[in-house]
Enzyme design. Structure first.
Site, PDB file in Angstrom:
ATOM      1  N   GLU A  15      89.508  19.722  54.309  1.00  0.00           N
ATOM      2  CA  GLU A  15      90.947  19.649  54.196  1.00  0.00           C
ATOM      3  C   GLU A  15      91.439  19.046  55.504  1.00  0.00           C
ATOM      4  OE1 GLU A  15      95.183  21.821  54.402  1.00  0.00           O
ATOM      5  OE2 GLU A  15      93.461  22.418  55.565  1.00  0.00           O
ATOM      6  N   ASP A  35      88.868  24.443  55.842  1.00  0.00           N
ATOM      7  CA  ASP A  35      90.302  24.511  56.080  1.00  0.00           C
ATOM      8  C   ASP A  35      90.671  23.897  57.435  1.00  0.00           C
ATOM      9  OD1 ASP A  35      93.007  25.793  55.431  1.00  0.00           O
ATOM     10  OD2 ASP A  35      92.582  26.637  57.405  1.00  0.00           O
TER      11      ASP A  35
END
Ligand code: CA
Length: 719
Positions: free
Chosen positions: A394, A364
């Site tokens: 990400e 993330d």
């Protein structure tokens, strides 16, 4: 939990539904079909070992004529019987996955006539060894809130229940939500990381959720292990969504002096939420008895509790890490220059794979994390586990230049990335400003050298969230986008749970997934004659998968609001004083202030850059000295920038008027690489067959429609 055999065998039962085609009309009276074992009027998928076709009429029959064609060839030797109102056709010898045309002409005793052609297809039982990979994101932001979906409140139990069904649908890996204890307790989707070692096992973080603090939003650690066992037993991999960037929900505050170079309150003292006591865990698992998660574990926060004010506060003795994006994003920003923290995270990664049983990670907000740490962590986890661990970044970069730039900044070949630049093309398509012939150049998946480092997707928990936090779900042309990613040779496509289960796209997506798993093999290429409104793409097929290959088409049904031209545009800006740098940032480069520098070549104080852009609308700003955002003057259009200011918008090649759609179908001559082969549209959006010539060319069709504008033509026979 280890997996010793990653080979997967998928048992496919292909089911197609083709609508019945009426070629005649009902006669003068009331002779019609009451029932038939070919199913109802819009479902015509039958077992290949069907021994008899029965058709029951509304009246007693006097005489019938029957012709049955298999892939265009008339079948001989049928036995036709009439028994009152029933027509029976026997002595059938149907083959797997073939297209049949049943033409019936019947007459009753009153002279009423019935003429109809019924198309049906036979099922295929075919085992594809090592079918294409396919990922599902098994959560969305609002999961658990819908009273009509109470089962979604206990995701780990639900996954244990559904794992086999999901695997049978063709999925090979699942991206799970963050499984660790988070700031918002049972309400937290998981991104407010409190303790990475607490997977719903310990009673801690009581301050934020006095009611119940052992389980997470998704369940307990015990339930998670049950889900992982079921996922593994079904032959799928599971990926952990890890947030390295920040921690949230500290138990107490600390007085912390700020660095002299802190953007706000330099040299002053603030009260920061930085002390994580982890008392509920009693230091179980980690080496946290040797050091504390106190302010020294962090670089910065954005909140001073003493003055109750927001700011950008860097602690004394701290500096920003070597990140690709800005280091600070939110919460208590973890300091990855500390050896003991890197060590702790290495051991955690090893534990998640070797002990808990995950097979990979979604990283993330990873562009806000130290890239040296990221590279070393990937290397450590890969080396200290027995399987080929998957790592997906990400890194929210909307241009393929900047996303590839991120991958190079980390510099580990095992790192893949979600293809945000390709999704940007889908957003352009939604907005009516994508020239479809440009699709083959868009995204990481089409960038030379990076094709197989892309995880392609259409929407996720951020882009499609109720309340629209990040604001731009692909609310139209969604099947076109899915058709593209599911048939493409490169990248691993990801399907979103919300699309599949909540938005009722399961039936349509299952057809596309069926086509992907059975036919999407061999080299892929875009057709040479694609247009601004229509895109065709071919998979040549592979000897490894008998009868594979396809021709995919997507069409935007006249929704395009711009011409397909390209424009050379020069942007210029005069700062009016001496500056270090000027750049262009906007929708053309994913708002990356470093992607498009502007230069003052002749020293007259005017900075310029020239870009080639396809027709469309593009919002932009200028950026001075890397971080001062300037609203351009004199633009033909402005839109709000979401921060109280304005973005300039350049409009290129706006169509004079809405395109009028007169044709129902678009036909394109495409080289399928399969000569003398008959194809059908697996999606059933287009009826009938296409047969290619001796060179492999065929006149393939797609509907000119946003709602039904996609086809996947697959071979049913080779002459
Ligand atoms: Ca950071």
């Amino acid at each position: 939990m280890f997996k010793f055999n990653k080979a997967k065998v998928l048992f496919l039962v292909l089911i197609l539904s083709l609508t019945v085609v009426l070629t005649g009309c009902f006669g003068s009276g009331d002779l019609f079909v009451v029932d038939s074992n070919l199913g109802d009027y819009n479902l015509s998928s039958v077992p290949e070992d069907l021994e008899e076709i029965t058709v029951g009429f509304s009246e007693d029959l006097l005489e019938v004529e029957v012709v049955l064609e298999e892939n265009g060839e008339q079948l001989e030797g049928l036995t036709i019987d009439i028994d009152g109102r029933d027509l029976r056709i026997s002595n059938l010898e149907l083959n797997e996955f073939s297209l049949y045309n049943l033409m019936v002409r019947a007459r009753d005793e009153s002279g009423n006539e019935f003429i109809e052609r019924i198309e049906f297809i036979t099922e295929e039982n075919f085992v594809v060894e090592n079918p294409n990979e396919l990922m599902m994101q098994v959560f969305y932001w609002e999961m658990g809130q819908d009273p009509d979906r109470p089962e979604e409140r206990d995701l780990w139990l639900l996954l244990e229940d559904k794992a086999e069904e999901i695997a049978e649908a063709g999925f090979t890996s699942l991206w799970l939500p963050p499984a660790n204890k988070a700031f918002g307790g049972l309400e937290d989707v998981g991104y407010g990381t409190y303790d990475l070692w607490d997977l719903g096992e310990f009673d801690q973080q009581r301050a934020n959720d006095p009611a119940g603090t052992i389980r997470t939003k998704y369940g307990t650690k015990y339930e998670l292990e049950g889900a992982l066992a079921a996922i593994s037993a079904a032959g799928m991999d599971a990926y952990y969504d890890v947030i390295f960037n920040h921690r949230m929900g500290a138990d107490t505050t600390e007085r912390v002096r700020l660095s002299q170079s802190s953007p706000d309150k330099p040299g002053q003292e603030i009260e920061a939420w930085t002390y994580f006591d982890l008392e509920g865990r009693q230091k179980y698992y980690s080496r946290a008895d040797q050091w504390k998660w106190d302010w020294t574990a962090f670089d910065a926060v954005d909140w001073d509790q003493a003055s109750r004010s927001e700011g950008r506060f860097i602690f004394e003795g701290k500096s920003w890490d070597n990140t690709y994006g800005s280091d600070y994003l939110m919460g208590s920003d973890v300091d990855y220059s500390r050896e003991d923290i890197r060590h702790e995270m290495n051991e955690w990664g090893e534990w998640i794979v070797n002990e808990i049983g995950f097979d990979g990670f979604r990283l993330d907000a990873i562009k806000h994390v130290d890239s040296d740490f990221t590279r070393e962590w990937i290397e450590y986890v890969q080396q200290n586990t027995e399987q080929d661990v998957v790592f997906i970044a990400e890194a929210w970069e909307n241009s393929d230049d900047s996303l590839a730039g991120y991958l190079e900044h980390v510099g580990h070949s095992d790192l893949t990335a979600f293809d945000f630049p390709l999704r940007e093309a889908f957003a352009n398509m939604r907005d009516g400003r994508l020239n479809l012939s440009d699709l083959e150049n868009r995204g990481l998946v089409n960038r030379e050298g990076y094709e197989n480092r892309a995880v392609t997707f259409v929407d996720n928990h951020d882009t499609d969230r109720d309340g629209d936090e990040y604001g731009d779900a692909i609310y139209s042309h969604k099947y076109q986008a899915y058709t593209y990613i599911l048939m493409h040779e490169n990248g691993i496509p990801k399907v979103y749970w919300k699309d599949y289960y909540v938005e009722d796209m399961k039936e349509g997506l299952d057809k596309l997934i069926g086509a992907r798993n059975r036919f999407a093999y061999g080299p892929g290429y875009a057709a040479e004659n694609n247009s601004a409104d229509n895109f065709a793409y071919v998979r040549k097929g592979s000897k490894e998968v008998e009868g594979s290959g396809l021709v995919m088409m997507i069409n935007q049904g006249g929704s395009r609001r711009f011409t397909g031209e390209s424009f050379e545009v020069t942007f210029s800006y005069e700062p009016g004083e001496a500056v270090e740098s000027v750049s262009l940032a906007g929708e053309i480069n994913g708002w990356d202030p470093s992607a498009t520098p502007m230069v003052d070549e002749n020293g007259d104080g005017v900075y310029e850059v020239t870009k080639e852009l396809s027709a469309g609308e593009y919002a932009y700003k200028f950026v001075v000295n890397g971080d001062q955002w300037i609203e351009p003057e004199g633009a033909e259009k402005y839109v709000g920038d979401g921060h109280g200011g304005q973005n300039a918008v350049i409009v290129l090649g706006a169509a004079e008027e809405e395109q009028e759609v007169t044709e129902e179908f678009y036909t394109q001559k495409v080289n399928s690489s399969q000569p003398n082969t008959t194809f059908i549209d697996y999606t059933a959006n287009v009826e009938g067959t296409v047969t290619t010539d001796a060179d492999g060319y065929g006149e393939f069709k797609v509907r000119v429609s946003v709602e039904d504008g996609w086809s996947v033509w697959v071979p049913i026979s080779s002459n």
